[in-house]
Motif scaffolding. Structure first.
Motif, PDB file in Angstrom:
ATOM      1  N   ALA A 113       0.869  -1.324  -0.096  1.00 14.71           N
ATOM      2  CA  ALA A 113      -0.090  -0.193  -0.037  1.00 14.71           C
ATOM      3  C   ALA A 113       0.977   1.251  -0.093  1.00 14.71           C
ATOM      4  CB  ALA A 113      -1.093   0.017   1.220  1.00 14.71           C
ATOM      5  N   LEU A 114       0.611   2.102  -0.898  1.00 17.12           N
ATOM      6  CA  LEU A 114       1.346   3.483  -0.971  1.00 17.12           C
ATOM      7  C   LEU A 114       0.406   4.827  -0.846  1.00 17.12           C
ATOM      8  CD1 LEU A 114       3.692   2.676  -3.924  1.00 17.12           C
ATOM      9  CD2 LEU A 114       4.141   2.514  -1.348  1.00 17.12           C
ATOM     10  N   LEU A 115       1.097   5.782  -0.111  1.00 19.03           N
ATOM     11  CA  LEU A 115       0.231   7.179  -0.088  1.00 19.03           C
ATOM     12  C   LEU A 115       0.608   7.808  -1.190  1.00 19.03           C
ATOM     13  CD1 LEU A 115       1.190   7.749   3.406  1.00 19.03           C
ATOM     14  CD2 LEU A 115      -0.843   7.359   2.939  1.00 19.03           C
ATOM     15  N   GLN A 168      -4.558   9.885   0.012  1.00 16.25           N
ATOM     16  CA  GLN A 168      -5.226   8.787  -0.632  1.00 16.25           C
ATOM     17  C   GLN A 168      -4.271   7.361  -0.344  1.00 16.25           C
ATOM     18  OE1 GLN A 168      -8.109   8.285  -2.219  1.00 16.25           O
ATOM     19  NE2 GLN A 168      -8.778  10.434  -1.858  1.00 16.25           N
ATOM     20  N   LEU A 169      -4.970   6.448  -0.202  1.00 20.74           N
ATOM     21  CA  LEU A 169      -4.170   5.068  -0.263  1.00 20.74           C
ATOM     22  C   LEU A 169      -4.546   4.255  -1.259  1.00 20.74           C
ATOM     23  CD1 LEU A 169      -2.143   3.748   1.904  1.00 20.74           C
ATOM     24  CD2 LEU A 169      -4.037   2.579   2.870  1.00 20.74           C
ATOM     25  N   HIS A 170      -3.574   3.904  -2.049  1.00 19.62           N
ATOM     26  CA  HIS A 170      -3.627   2.907  -3.206  1.00 19.62           C
ATOM     27  C   HIS A 170      -2.933   1.556  -3.045  1.00 19.62           C
ATOM     28  CE1 HIS A 170      -0.275   5.239  -4.568  1.00 19.62           C
ATOM     29  NE2 HIS A 170      -0.062   4.157  -5.446  1.00 19.62           N
ATOM     30  N   PHE A 171      -3.191   0.606  -3.692  1.00 25.57           N
ATOM     31  CA  PHE A 171      -2.428  -0.643  -3.703  1.00 25.57           C
ATOM     32  C   PHE A 171      -2.088  -1.181  -4.913  1.00 25.57           C
ATOM     33  CE2 PHE A 171      -5.704  -0.021  -0.457  1.00 25.57           C
ATOM     34  CZ  PHE A 171      -5.227  -0.570   0.813  1.00 25.57           C
ATOM     35  N   PRO A 172      -0.590  -0.662  -5.246  1.00 27.91           N
ATOM     36  CA  PRO A 172      -0.082  -1.121  -6.589  1.00 27.91           C
ATOM     37  C   PRO A 172      -0.108  -2.741  -6.627  1.00 27.91           C
ATOM     38  CG  PRO A 172       1.632  -0.101  -5.159  1.00 27.91           C
ATOM     39  CD  PRO A 172       0.182  -0.175  -4.314  1.00 27.91           C
ATOM     40  N   PHE A 173       0.106  -3.431  -5.554  1.00 28.03           N
ATOM     41  CA  PHE A 173       0.239  -4.915  -5.858  1.00 28.03           C
ATOM     42  C   PHE A 173      -0.715  -5.638  -4.567  1.00 28.03           C
ATOM     43  CE2 PHE A 173       2.385  -8.851  -4.398  1.00 28.03           C
ATOM     44  CZ  PHE A 173       2.412  -9.706  -5.858  1.00 28.03           C
ATOM     45  N   PRO A 181      -8.316  -7.008  -5.705  1.00 27.34           N
ATOM     46  CA  PRO A 181      -7.215  -5.862  -5.013  1.00 27.34           C
ATOM     47  C   PRO A 181      -8.143  -4.862  -4.458  1.00 27.34           C
ATOM     48  CG  PRO A 181      -6.484  -6.435  -7.061  1.00 27.34           C
ATOM     49  CD  PRO A 181      -7.884  -7.392  -7.084  1.00 27.34           C
ATOM     50  N   PRO A 182      -7.945  -4.444  -3.361  1.00 25.45           N
ATOM     51  CA  PRO A 182      -8.673  -3.061  -2.848  1.00 25.45           C
ATOM     52  C   PRO A 182      -8.551  -2.001  -3.780  1.00 25.45           C
ATOM     53  CG  PRO A 182      -7.231  -4.114  -0.960  1.00 25.45           C
ATOM     54  CD  PRO A 182      -6.874  -4.827  -2.536  1.00 25.45           C
ATOM     55  N   SER A 183      -9.316  -0.975  -3.768  1.00 26.32           N
ATOM     56  CA  SER A 183      -9.403   0.038  -4.694  1.00 26.32           C
ATOM     57  C   SER A 183      -9.025   1.169  -3.809  1.00 26.32           C
ATOM     58  CB  SER A 183     -10.957   0.461  -5.198  1.00 26.32           C
ATOM     59  OG  SER A 183     -11.575   0.528  -4.164  1.00 26.32           O
ATOM     60  N   ARG A 184      -8.479   2.201  -4.450  1.00 27.93           N
ATOM     61  CA  ARG A 184      -7.979   3.368  -3.968  1.00 27.93           C
ATOM     62  C   ARG A 184      -9.134   3.950  -2.904  1.00 27.93           C
ATOM     63  NH1 ARG A 184      -4.264   7.571  -5.405  1.00 27.93           N
ATOM     64  NH2 ARG A 184      -3.736   6.281  -7.169  1.00 27.93           N
ATOM     65  N   PRO A 224      -9.573   6.980   0.535  1.00 29.40           N
ATOM     66  CA  PRO A 224      -9.143   7.951   1.617  1.00 29.40           C
ATOM     67  C   PRO A 224      -8.598   7.197   2.778  1.00 29.40           C
ATOM     68  CG  PRO A 224     -11.292   8.696   0.865  1.00 29.40           C
ATOM     69  CD  PRO A 224     -11.146   7.233   0.340  1.00 29.40           C
ATOM     70  N   LEU A 225      -7.743   7.817   3.459  1.00 29.56           N
ATOM     71  CA  LEU A 225      -7.334   7.277   4.626  1.00 29.56           C
ATOM     72  C   LEU A 225      -8.255   7.181   5.677  1.00 29.56           C
ATOM     73  CD1 LEU A 225      -3.794   9.309   5.279  1.00 29.56           C
ATOM     74  CD2 LEU A 225      -4.251   6.739   4.304  1.00 29.56           C
ATOM     75  N   THR A 226      -8.258   5.856   6.355  1.00 31.99           N
ATOM     76  CA  THR A 226      -9.361   5.578   7.517  1.00 31.99           C
ATOM     77  C   THR A 226      -8.807   5.147   8.685  1.00 31.99           C
ATOM     78  OG1 THR A 226      -9.842   3.417   6.427  1.00 31.99           O
ATOM     79  CG2 THR A 226     -11.093   5.004   5.352  1.00 31.99           C
ATOM     80  N   ASP A 227      -9.528   4.072   9.204  1.00 30.01           N
ATOM     81  CA  ASP A 227      -9.011   3.569  10.529  1.00 30.01           C
ATOM     82  C   ASP A 227      -8.863   2.374  10.221  1.00 30.01           C
ATOM     83  OD1 ASP A 227     -11.572   3.015  10.228  1.00 30.01           O
ATOM     84  OD2 ASP A 227     -12.337   3.124  12.390  1.00 30.01           O
ATOM     85  N   GLY A 228      -8.201   1.578   8.902  1.00 27.44           N
ATOM     86  CA  GLY A 228      -8.067   0.317   8.946  1.00 27.44           C
ATOM     87  C   GLY A 228      -6.727  -0.257   9.523  1.00 27.44           C
ATOM     88  N   LEU A 229      -6.469  -1.615   9.355  1.00 30.27           N
ATOM     89  CA  LEU A 229      -5.167  -2.146   9.944  1.00 30.27           C
ATOM     90  C   LEU A 229      -3.981  -1.495   9.356  1.00 30.27           C
ATOM     91  CD1 LEU A 229      -4.165  -4.146  11.821  1.00 30.27           C
ATOM     92  CD2 LEU A 229      -4.295  -5.815  10.148  1.00 30.27           C
ATOM     93  N   THR A 230      -4.101  -1.176   7.963  1.00 33.07           N
ATOM     94  CA  THR A 230      -3.082  -0.529   7.283  1.00 33.07           C
ATOM     95  C   THR A 230      -2.679   0.966   7.751  1.00 33.07           C
ATOM     96  OG1 THR A 230      -3.531  -1.807   5.338  1.00 33.07           O
ATOM     97  CG2 THR A 230      -2.027   0.047   5.038  1.00 33.07           C
ATOM     98  N   GLU A 231      -3.680   1.769   8.060  1.00 35.65           N
ATOM     99  CA  GLU A 231      -3.505   2.989   8.539  1.00 35.65           C
ATOM    100  C   GLU A 231      -2.944   2.830   9.890  1.00 35.65           C
ATOM    101  OE1 GLU A 231      -6.822   3.299   5.286  1.00 35.65           O
ATOM    102  OE2 GLU A 231      -5.892   1.878   6.832  1.00 35.65           O
ATOM    103  N   TYR A 232      -3.565   1.712  10.561  1.00 35.93           N
ATOM    104  CA  TYR A 232      -2.818   1.800  12.296  1.00 35.93           C
ATOM    105  C   TYR A 232      -1.368   1.727  11.973  1.00 35.93           C
ATOM    106  CZ  TYR A 232      -2.194  -0.253  16.732  1.00 35.93           C
ATOM    107  OH  TYR A 232      -1.716  -0.568  17.919  1.00 35.93           O
TER     108      TYR A 232
END
Length: 862
Positions: free
Chosen positions: A283-285, A291-296, A305-308, A310-318
């Protein structure tokens, strides 16, 4: 024959005596047969013991076998062996068999076996190292003598034999009997000693065997540990090789120029060789960090794959908020959900229910957290460890670098067209910059070797050319050059009166005039200040250098136009000719020319002097005198001289001037001016004054009681706080009345540093001393300026024997002016009656005699 005769006599004798003798013989034969039988049993038993000694593998087996065979030979109600353990330094009982008493450890559970044995008869034999056969009477005697203690049950007989190895007692072999009908003798002693000898050999063999086994076990353990360590090193090396290979592949990948999809796919393949990564995403900013997107993204579940977003309270944001690697299992994730730290606002994004373990590592791109690398497992059989987290953290640094390079490559690709359009313009700018830098570099090189004001070669460049000339003359002995050292006159006066700007113009004009006096192949340089040097290359005779010096003096004697007025100057020139010494160096040539220049100054300026070897010898003599004076001060060889200050009219002493005298080993007494000159050259003038003050701490002649004492001191005491403080302390320590003490300082130094003298007079005046000026009358200061300072006396400069009328009038005027100011004028002594009359006519009544008090001088010398 004797046997037949005997039987015949016995057969023919019908008497009872023959039958009795026959019976005795039969009885003796039976006893002999019994002895042979017992000897055979003993022999077999000893052979068995010897066989046991060579076959057993432990002392316990040997002791048991010895006891088994010993019972057939000796009536041993009690049999035990005590051995000495050299590691613990204590006696032990490895074997014990007794029909009456239990083992000593059971009899005395609270006592130490070693101390029990050492206090008993066993310890007695161990200490003595000799075999001991003891009955009840002997035992009671030893107890009564306090040689042993009574331990255990009483026995009929006790036999103890020491076990020895290499002249050292290593144990005791003991048998005892409780049966009164059993007695031990020499046979039992020999038997026991034989057994003890075997026991000693067995003990030593088993000890060596035990040490060997321990050594083998230790070596085996070490080899095993080394093998395990080697296996671990091999594993770690292979793991490091795989890691290194992966890092190389990541580095190559970052420069491969692949499309984004292929780039991340190859990146995942490399990562899979290091750690199980069947489930992985990156995941990259974006540039706005919003915004958070997932190139791989790859998953065993086959989800999209997850779509682009906004930043939320997910595990990746944690993970991004914590900025550190995390290893979480299902329980940890559920705890975060329950605490409300993740998936509170976006529960629809929570797809972690099937995860067994989850590893997340922040990706640092450009020293900032710009994304996350994540792997997770869905099976409970696949467990990640801390080392996997550390490995992924390490690799993530290179992955972040690779992603950064990839992004930079894309950015550079977009910027390449814009860059090409500016290359030509920038190239032109660089060419101009290179040209400017070359000019600056050349200017720096020039400035480093040239004087900034006149443009002439400076000391560095001139010394370099002088060194080349010296080396040339060494190779070509017939060639010759000259060095001129030029010091301008009145340069300080120009700076002080006209200012530094006019002083610079004066130096520039001087450089121009000097350049007209030399040839093109000669070198003119400025060393600094008003010092110029000229290197005359390839001269025929020293006369050539003298002609150049005369031209220079002629040019510099012409007036200089400075400001609105003409200024007359001049110079003093020192000349050094090459080839005068084989040890010539640039430094020695400059030193010789400088010395010759100072000699020219001493002759009245406006002239030149050619340096010769005599001046070198004079310089060496000066250095020798300085060393002698330094040693004389260290050894306190200078003595006190007392010079009376008398009245010219009455001849009575008014005061006494104190100074130092010195008779070096090479000759007679040196003049005071000579001593001061040597001290000033060698920076010993302050130490000379301290020596004078130290003399005043000693007992003085009676003539000096209640008399005024005059001391001529160096003004260097007033230039620095440290020196002034030292002078104050020494004056304070003198056992003299301060009101009787006069301190004279040189008038010339006063003019050069008036403010320093005023401050010094103020500090010393607090001690109650009086002040005066020495060397007065050379025209350096006016009487008016002396009214601003606490000066009470003027000591005139030495006068010649004959005073002209003009000099008398000047002295008269000075004496009248000094008298009107309340100043005392003191003249130097003279033998000329006319001069003395002239001094009286001028109103000067004080004169210092040249001859010291004989009695005072001799008393000091004594």
């Amino acid at each position: 024959m004797f046997r037949d005769t005997g039987f015949k006599d016995e057969a023919n004798s019908p008497s009872g005596g023959s039958i009795e003798r026959l019976l005795k013989r039969v009885d003796r034969l039976r006893r002999l047969a019994g002895k042979y039988k017992r000897a055979e049993i003993i022999r077999d038993a000893l052979l068995q013991i010897t066989h046991i000694a060579t076959e057993v593998n432990s002392p316990e087996d040997f002791y048991a076998g010895v006891h088994l065979h010993l019972k057939s030979l000796i009536a041993a109600d009690n049999f035990f062996i005590a051995t000495y353990n050299h590691r613990t330094e204590r006696l032990e009982i490895p074997f014990f068999a007794d029909e009456m008493d239990p083992h000593p450890a059971q009899m005395y559970p609270d006592r130490d076996i070693h101390s029990i044995l050492m206090r008993g008869i066993t310890g007695y034999v161990f200490r003595c190292g000799e075999t001991m056969l003891c009955n009840e009477a002997d035992f009671e005697r030893l107890v009564a003598e306090e040689a042993i203690e009574n331990l255990g049950s009483a026995s009929h007989q006790w036999l103890g034999v020491p076990i020895r190895y290499q002249e050292r007692t290593t144990g005791v072999l003991v048998v005892q009997t409780y049966d009164p009908n059993v007695n031990y003798g020499l046979t039992e002693i020999e038997l026991m000693e034989f057994i003890s000898h075997h026991i000693s050999g067995v003990m030593e063999r088993l000890r060596h065997q035990e040490q060997l086994e321990q050594s083998i076990d230790q070596r085996t353990k070490e080899l095993s540990e080394a093998y395990d360590k080697l296996k671990l090193e091999v594993y770690e090396r292979r793991r490091a090789e795989r890691l290194q290979k992966s890092l190389f592949e990541i580095a190559e990948l970052s420069a491969s120029g692949l499309e984004q999809e292929d780039f991340y796919s190859r990146l995942h393949n490399i990562l899979s060789h290091l750690i199980p990564a069947s489930n992985c995403y990156i995941a990259l900013l974006d540039d706005t960090n919003q915004q958070l997107h997932f190139p791989f993204y790859v998953s065993q579940l086959g989800t999209e794959p997850p779509s682009r977003r906004p930043l939320t309270d997910g595990l990746t944001e944690y993970l991004l908020s914590r900025r550190r690697p995390l290893l979480l299992d299902q329980k940890d994730i559920q705890d975060l959900v329950k605490k409300g730290e993740i998936y509170v606002n976006t529960p629809n994004l929570n797809n972690t229910q099937k995860m067994h373990q989850w590893i997340g590592v922040p990706l640092f791109i450009g020293d900032e957290v710009r994304g996350a690398l994540t792997i997770y497992s869905l099976s409970m059989t696949q467990n990640y460890q801390i080392r996997d987290l550390e490995l992924l953290t390490f690799v993530s640094q290179h992955i972040g670098t690779a992603i950064e390079r990839k992004q930079h490559a894309e950015f550079m690709k977009k910027s390449y067209e814009r860059l090409e359009s500016k290359v030509a313009e920038r190239t032109r700018e660089l060419e101009l910059e290179i040209q400017r830098r070359r000019e600056v570099e050349q200017k720096l090189i020039h400035d480093a070797k040239h004087d900034a004001l006149t443009g002439l070669p400076n000391r560095s460049m001139f010394t370099e050319r002088l060194g080349q000339a010296v080396r040339h003359v060494r190779r070509h002995g017939r060639d010759q050059f000259a060095l001129l050292f030029i010091d301008l006159d009145r340069f300080k006066q120009i700076n002080d009166t006209l200012g530094h700007l006019e002083g610079d113009r004066f130096l520039i004009e001087t450089a121009r005039r000097l350049s007209h006096c030399i040839r093109e192949n000669d070198t003119l340089g400025r060393l600094g200040g008003d010092e110029f040097v000229v290197l005359l290359d390839q001269i025929n005779t020293p006369k050539d250098a003298e002609e150049v010096a005369e031209r220079i003096l002629s040019q510099l004697s012409e007036p200089f136009q400075l400001g609105d007025a003409l200024f007359q100057s001049g110079a003093s020139i020192g000349i050094a000719i090459s080839g005068r010494s084989q040890q010539d160096t640039p430094e020695s040539m400059l030193r010789d020319a400088d010395a010759a220049m100072y000699q020219a100054k001493s002759r009245g300026k406006g002239c030149y002097v050619v340096y010769d070897s005599k001046r070198r010898e004079e310089h060496q003599a000066e250095l020798h005198d300085e060393a002698l004076l330094r040693d004389a001060l260290a050894r306190d060889e200078l003595y006190l001289k007392i010079l009376p200050v008398e009245s010219l009219s009455t001849g009575e002493p008014l005061a006494y001037r104190l100074s130092l005298g010195w008779r070096p080993s090479k000759g007679g007494e040196l003049a005071e001016d000579t001593i001061l000159s040597i001290a000033e050259r060698s920076n010993l003038i302050l130490e000379l004054d301290r020596c004078l003050l130290r003399h005043l701490k000693r007992p003085l002649p009676l003539e000096l009681n209640d008399a005024e004492l005059h001391l001529c001191l160096s003004s260097a005491h007033l230039k620095h706080k440290h020196a002034l403080r030292g002078l104050k302390n020494m004056v304070r320590e003198l056992n003299l009345d301060p009101a009787k003490l006069w301190l004279f300082f040189d008038e010339r130094a006063l003019v050069q540093d008036t403010q320093g003298h005023i401050a010094g007079f103020e500090a010393l005046g607090k001690l109650g001393v009086s002040f005066g000026l020495s060397g007065y009358g050379n025209g350096y200061s006016s009487l008016k300026s002396l009214t601003l300072m606490p000066i009470k006396a003027l000591r005139l400069a030495p006068t010649t024997d004959r005073l002209g009328s003009e000099k008398v009038r000047l002295l008269t005027a000075s004496a009248m002016a000094a008298s009107s100011l309340g100043l005392t004028v003191i003249a130097s002594g003279t033998e000329c009656s006319l001069t003395r009359q002239s001094l009286v006519q001028a109103g000067i009544d004080h004169i210092q005699q040249l001859q010291p008090l004989h009695q005072a001088q001799s008393s000091v010398c004594a």
